[in-house]
Write a protein that holds these residues in place. Structure first.
Motif, mmCIF file in Angstrom:
data_model
loop_
_atom_site.group_PDB
_atom_site.id
_atom_site.type_symbol
_atom_site.label_atom_id
_atom_site.label_comp_id
_atom_site.label_asym_id
_atom_site.label_seq_id
_atom_site.Cartn_x
_atom_site.Cartn_y
_atom_site.Cartn_z
ATOM 1 N N ALA A 200 0.823 -1.219 0.000
ATOM 2 C CA ALA A 200 0.000 0.000 0.000
ATOM 3 C C ALA A 200 0.851 1.261 0.000
ATOM 4 C CB ALA A 200 -0.925 -0.005 1.218
ATOM 5 N N ASP A 201 2.152 1.131 0.302
ATOM 6 C CA ASP A 201 3.053 2.287 0.331
ATOM 7 C C ASP A 201 3.706 2.550 -1.026
ATOM 8 O OD1 ASP A 201 2.612 2.653 3.068
ATOM 9 O OD2 ASP A 201 4.150 1.167 3.579
ATOM 10 N N THR A 202 3.203 1.943 -2.085
ATOM 11 C CA THR A 202 3.799 2.102 -3.410
ATOM 12 C C THR A 202 3.930 3.570 -3.801
ATOM 13 O OG1 THR A 202 3.543 1.599 -5.761
ATOM 14 C CG2 THR A 202 1.522 1.844 -4.481
ATOM 15 N N PRO A 203 5.066 3.964 -4.397
ATOM 16 C CA PRO A 203 5.231 5.351 -4.841
ATOM 17 C C PRO A 203 4.519 5.648 -6.163
ATOM 18 C CG PRO A 203 7.206 4.095 -5.330
ATOM 19 C CD PRO A 203 6.298 3.183 -4.565
ATOM 20 N N LEU A 204 3.944 4.621 -6.795
ATOM 21 C CA LEU A 204 3.259 4.817 -8.075
ATOM 22 C C LEU A 204 1.865 5.394 -7.846
ATOM 23 C CD1 LEU A 204 4.167 1.478 -9.926
ATOM 24 C CD2 LEU A 204 5.395 3.656 -9.944
ATOM 25 N N SER A 205 1.557 6.454 -8.558
ATOM 26 C CA SER A 205 0.229 7.065 -8.427
ATOM 27 C C SER A 205 -0.858 6.179 -9.014
ATOM 28 C CB SER A 205 0.216 8.432 -9.123
ATOM 29 O OG SER A 205 0.544 8.302 -10.501
ATOM 30 N N SER A 206 -0.457 5.226 -9.879
ATOM 31 C CA SER A 206 -1.434 4.321 -10.486
ATOM 32 C C SER A 206 -1.899 3.238 -9.521
ATOM 33 C CB SER A 206 -0.833 3.667 -11.737
ATOM 34 O OG SER A 206 0.343 2.952 -11.412
ATOM 35 N N GLY A 207 -1.206 3.097 -8.394
ATOM 36 C CA GLY A 207 -1.642 2.149 -7.381
ATOM 37 C C GLY A 207 -0.780 0.905 -7.291
ATOM 38 N N VAL A 208 -1.240 -0.052 -6.493
ATOM 39 C CA VAL A 208 -0.501 -1.285 -6.220
ATOM 40 C C VAL A 208 -0.451 -2.163 -7.471
ATOM 41 C CG1 VAL A 208 -0.431 -3.355 -4.784
ATOM 42 C CG2 VAL A 208 -1.208 -1.181 -3.808
ATOM 43 N N ILE A 209 0.704 -2.784 -7.727
ATOM 44 C CA ILE A 209 0.829 -3.691 -8.864
ATOM 45 C C ILE A 209 0.434 -5.104 -8.437
ATOM 46 C CG2 ILE A 209 2.707 -2.305 -9.824
ATOM 47 C CD1 ILE A 209 4.652 -4.530 -8.937
ATOM 48 N N THR A 210 0.192 -5.970 -9.416
ATOM 49 C CA THR A 210 -0.169 -7.357 -9.135
ATOM 50 C C THR A 210 1.072 -8.246 -9.172
ATOM 51 O OG1 THR A 210 -0.528 -7.919 -11.465
ATOM 52 C CG2 THR A 210 -2.389 -6.949 -10.251
ATOM 53 N N ARG A 211 0.912 -9.496 -8.735
ATOM 54 C CA ARG A 211 2.019 -10.450 -8.785
ATOM 55 C C ARG A 211 2.435 -10.726 -10.229
ATOM 56 N NH1 ARG A 211 5.293 -11.139 -4.499
ATOM 57 N NH2 ARG A 211 4.055 -10.975 -2.588
ATOM 58 N N SER A 212 1.465 -10.732 -11.123
ATOM 59 C CA SER A 212 1.776 -10.918 -12.540
ATOM 60 C C SER A 212 2.621 -9.760 -13.060
ATOM 61 C CB SER A 212 0.479 -11.034 -13.346
ATOM 62 O OG SER A 212 0.751 -11.112 -14.726
ATOM 63 N N ASP A 213 2.258 -8.539 -12.654
ATOM 64 C CA ASP A 213 3.048 -7.363 -13.038
ATOM 65 C C ASP A 213 4.476 -7.480 -12.512
ATOM 66 O OD1 ASP A 213 0.788 -6.230 -14.213
ATOM 67 O OD2 ASP A 213 0.218 -5.165 -12.376
ATOM 68 N N ALA A 214 4.602 -7.958 -11.276
ATOM 69 C CA ALA A 214 5.927 -8.107 -10.670
ATOM 70 C C ALA A 214 6.781 -9.095 -11.463
ATOM 71 C CB ALA A 214 5.789 -8.567 -9.221
ATOM 72 N N GLY A 215 6.141 -10.163 -11.954
ATOM 73 C CA GLY A 215 6.871 -11.133 -12.767
ATOM 74 C C GLY A 215 7.399 -10.517 -14.050
ATOM 75 N N TRP A 216 6.573 -9.681 -14.678
ATOM 76 C CA TRP A 216 7.016 -9.007 -15.898
ATOM 77 C C TRP A 216 8.126 -8.000 -15.607
ATOM 78 C CZ3 TRP A 216 6.585 -10.146 -20.777
ATOM 79 C CH2 TRP A 216 5.556 -10.989 -21.192
ATOM 80 N N ILE A 217 8.037 -7.315 -14.484
ATOM 81 C CA ILE A 217 9.099 -6.369 -14.113
ATOM 82 C C ILE A 217 10.427 -7.110 -13.964
ATOM 83 C CG2 ILE A 217 9.940 -4.849 -12.265
ATOM 84 C CD1 ILE A 217 7.026 -4.063 -11.743
ATOM 85 N N GLY A 218 10.368 -8.310 -13.393
ATOM 86 C CA GLY A 218 11.586 -9.076 -13.185
ATOM 87 C C GLY A 218 12.208 -9.604 -14.466
ATOM 88 N N SER A 219 11.389 -9.938 -15.465
ATOM 89 C CA SER A 219 11.916 -10.611 -16.658
ATOM 90 C C SER A 219 12.078 -9.712 -17.876
ATOM 91 C CB SER A 219 10.996 -11.780 -17.035
ATOM 92 O OG SER A 219 9.692 -11.317 -17.343
ATOM 93 N N ILE A 220 11.420 -8.563 -17.895
ATOM 94 C CA ILE A 220 11.405 -7.755 -19.114
ATOM 95 C C ILE A 220 12.761 -7.110 -19.405
ATOM 96 C CG2 ILE A 220 10.749 -5.488 -18.158
ATOM 97 C CD1 ILE A 220 8.654 -5.368 -20.470
#
Length: 477
Positions: free
Chosen positions: A40-60
């Protein structure tokens, strides 16, 4: 006391490898900040990311690595090693600026792609640059600084991200980016590259800087200039009415030393991703949880990063003493043992053997695997690759070998969970162990020792054929 030339070579190597430290910092940034972006403390104004998003962040980031191998390799050959380093610096600066102003997931993806581009470019250009400015006696030590600075960056990233806020870490990274870009502006171009492009006056001035020579050159310096001129003497001068690109022909790849060097490079670049260390480090958290360790994830990550750093430091201290070949064999066999132990542990766990007293084995095995990888197969292939390739084909072959490296690493990491689910972790670890034994066997029989040797001596060892002459047996009658 080190001579002026040696000091200049160390200065240039450390300056160039600031980009490797920044890349390591971006790797260390990932793990703790993924948890922040998921909270909930994410600095992104778009809000909390999902676990799927996190996977893409790691591999992209792999996308950026592949692009960098092609683009930076091309720039290094056509425009120069220094220009490629400057391109890496601009890309890294842009990536951290994106983080500073990131407001949504797309900008985080952009950061990861740009960071991956810088990382791929770093491992493509710096081994070439360092190999070409180094004296034979310290070439391995300077080459190993690549691994040291990367692991310092990873450890620094873990520490900073766990103890400082999101924006403070970004400002520190930006400061490193500016320092790297400014430092590279004052570095002379690689003398070997300049000789290849028939810019002999600039090449001699560059070589004078990296050897610490005054206007009155020593006999050793004059001999080295003559050797470089002879080495690159078959390169035609550029046409003033066209670009300065030197064409590479298929015949340049067909002589025996070059073909053998290419084959060795292609195979040794698969050692690291096929050793098992890449997927195991990627899935460190789950392995530590399986071990039943009471240490928090942050501490575990720092321990792994510190062990990697110790291994890379040990490599830099030994690579020009015991040699590349010894480190590759010891590292490959060590990884084989660690993978076999991990496979046996997980197999016994699956069949129901009580392993409560041996919960420490996964942690110990992973630590050993990380250390042994950092000593040899994690860095030595990057040192050997530019050493055994003829200068005319060096940039082209290094580019495609690095493309192979990133492709194999991507496939291993991405298919690792699926294969483990289908066949079990023990089967995968035993497979990695067999690959490491095969790697050690290949090194023993086919990889020449390059420690302290000039390119001509290495080429001669690649060209030599060991002929077994049958002994005549005399029989007394």
């Amino acid at each position: 006391m080190l001579s002026k030339g040696i000091r200049n070579q160390y200065f240039a190597t450390i300056c160039a490898n600031l980009s490797t430290l920044i890349y390591g910092l971006s790797i260390g940034w990932l793990s703790p900040n993924l948890e922040l972006l998921l909270s909930a403390d994410t600095p992104l104004s778009s809000g909390v990311i999902t676990r799927s998003d996190a996977g893409w962040i790691g591999s992209i980031g792999t996308v950026g690595c592949v692009l960098a191998v092609l683009i930076c390799g091309w720039v290094a050959e056509i425009v120069g090693r220094k220009a490629a380093l400057m391109l890496i610096g601009v890309t890294q600066l842009a990536s951290w600026v994106v983080v500073l102003f990131a407001s949504d997931l797309t900008m985080i993806y952009t950061f990861r792609i740009l960071g991956g581009f810088a990382g791929g470019g770093t491992f493509s250009v710096i081994p070439l640059f360092v190999s070409e400015i180094s004296e034979d006696k310290i070439r391995g030590t300077l080459g190993a600084i690549l691994s040291i600075t990367c692991n310092i960056g990873i450890l620094l990233g873990f520490i900073l991200c766990y103890y400082l806020d999101y924006f403070t870490v970004t400002y520190i990274a930006l400061a490193f980016c500016i320092l790297f870009s400014v430092g590279c502006m004052f570095l002379p171009e690689s003398p070997q590259y300049l000789f290849t492009k028939e810019k002999k006056d600039r090449a001699i001035r560059s070589l004078r800087f990296y050897r610490g020579e005054a206007d009155n050159e020593s006999s050793k310096f004059i001999s080295e200039v003559a050797r470089f001129k002879e080495m690159h003497g078959n390169v035609p001068p550029p046409n003033p009415d066209s670009t300065r690109r030197v064409q590479l022909h298929i015949k340049d790849l067909l002589n025996k030393p070059t073909l053998k060097g290419i084959l060795i490079c292609v195979i040794v670049m698969m050692f690291h991703p096929m050793s098992g260390s890449v997927p195991l480090i990627t899935y460190t958290d789950s392995i530590f949880r399986e071990s039943g360790s009471d240490l928090p994830p942050a501490t575990c990550a720092m321990i792994v990063a510190a062990i990697q750093l110790l291994g890379s430091y040990a490599s830099s201290m030994t690579v020009d003493k015991v040699g590349r070949k010894v480190l590759l064999v010891v590292s490959s066999l060590g990884c084989a043992i660690c993978s076999a132990i991990m496979g046996t542990y997980t197999f016994l766990n699956v069949v129901g053997v009580d392993l409560s007293f041996f919960k420490w084995i996964p942690v110990t095995t992973l630590s050993g695997l990380v250390f042994i990888t950092a000593i040899g197969i994690g860095i030595v292939p990057f040192i050997i690759m530019p050493e055994i390739l003829e200068p005319r084909v060096r940039g082209f072959v290094v580019t495609w070998c690095l493309l192979e490296f990133h492709t194999v690493a991507f496939l291993v990491v991405n298919f690792f969970p699926t294969v483990v689910e289908r066949f079990g972790l023990y089967s995968v670890m035993w497979f990695f162990s067999c690959c490491c034994v095969a790697a050690a066997t290949f090194v023993i029989f086919y990889v020449p020792e390059t420690k302290g040797k000039s390119f001509e001596e290495i080429t001669e060892s690649l060209d030599s054929e060991k002929k077994t002459v049958p002994k005549r047996t005399s029989i007394d009658v």
